[in-house]
Motif scaffolding. Structure first.
Motif, PDB file in Angstrom:
ATOM      1  N   THR A 116     -12.006 -10.850  16.964  1.00 30.57           N
ATOM      2  CA  THR A 116     -13.170 -10.002  17.224  1.00 30.57           C
ATOM      3  C   THR A 116     -14.073  -9.961  15.998  1.00 30.57           C
ATOM      4  O   THR A 116     -15.285 -10.179  16.088  1.00 30.57           O
ATOM      5  N   ILE A 157     -21.174 -13.048  20.460  1.00 28.74           N
ATOM      6  CA  ILE A 157     -20.986 -11.629  20.781  1.00 28.74           C
ATOM      7  C   ILE A 157     -20.106 -11.483  22.016  1.00 28.74           C
ATOM      8  O   ILE A 157     -19.193 -10.649  22.056  1.00 28.74           O
ATOM      9  N   ARG A 215     -23.616 -12.584  13.660  1.00 29.41           N
ATOM     10  CA  ARG A 215     -24.539 -12.088  12.635  1.00 29.41           C
ATOM     11  C   ARG A 215     -25.072 -13.243  11.789  1.00 29.41           C
ATOM     12  O   ARG A 215     -26.262 -13.323  11.508  1.00 29.41           O
ATOM     13  N   TYR A 271     -17.916 -11.604  15.723  1.00 32.19           N
ATOM     14  CA  TYR A 271     -19.068 -10.758  15.383  1.00 32.19           C
ATOM     15  C   TYR A 271     -19.726 -11.241  14.097  1.00 32.19           C
ATOM     16  O   TYR A 271     -20.947 -11.227  13.966  1.00 32.19           O
ATOM     17  N   ALA A 274     -16.575 -12.188  21.061  1.00 31.54           N
ATOM     18  CA  ALA A 274     -16.023 -11.038  20.338  1.00 31.54           C
ATOM     19  C   ALA A 274     -15.635  -9.927  21.298  1.00 31.54           C
ATOM     20  O   ALA A 274     -14.571  -9.302  21.146  1.00 31.54           O
ATOM     21  N   ASN A 275     -16.488  -9.673  22.277  1.00 28.45           N
ATOM     22  CA  ASN A 275     -16.181  -8.632  23.261  1.00 28.45           C
ATOM     23  C   ASN A 275     -14.902  -8.962  24.026  1.00 28.45           C
ATOM     24  O   ASN A 275     -14.069  -8.079  24.279  1.00 28.45           O
TER      25      ASN A 275
END
Length: 122
Positions: free
Chosen positions: A27, A50, A35, A31, A53-54
């Motif tokens: 995760t 993203i 970024r 993320y 990661a979710n």
């Protein structure tokens, strides 16, 4: 049947704990990649990281539930998180008390069909 703490004391417990940590690390990594992608102008691929990661966070939460990492009492956990988040946002070193919480002191009453519908819809 609840899956809370179902792996506790079994031979699967250590594996589930390791998988939980691996998913949590994934995760953070995804993320961070999102970024970095945004910072470097790759705005079109950042949402892919993203989403990854979710998904990793969902898996980490699943394993955390299997090993009973967090208390089973939902409202107790929410209140604890509320206090931590509220205290984390206060930037006044001279104050020893945190800001007033934004959540209600008493748990909200939900119709169980609504909760089940929300949970199964995700």
């Amino acid at each position: 049947m609840s899956i809370f703490n179902i792996a506790k004391g079994t031979e699967f417990e250590d594996l589930a704990r390791n998988l939980m940590q691996a998913e949590a690390n994934g995760t953070m990594m995804y993320y961070a990649l999102a970024r970095l992608a945004k910072e470097q102008g790759y705005d079109d691929i950042a949402p892919i990281f993203i989403e990854a990661a979710n998904q990793e966070a969902v898996h980490a939460g699943f394993y955390a539930t299997l090993i009973g990492k967090y208390p089973q009492n939902f409202w107790s956990l929410v209140r604890g998180l509320e206090k931590a988040e509220t205290c984390g946002e206060v930037k006044r070193p001279s104050r020893t008390r945190c800001a007033q919480p934004v959540f209600r002191r008493q748990p909200m009453r939900w119709k169980s069909s609504r909760v089940r519908k929300d949970i199964t819809a995700s």
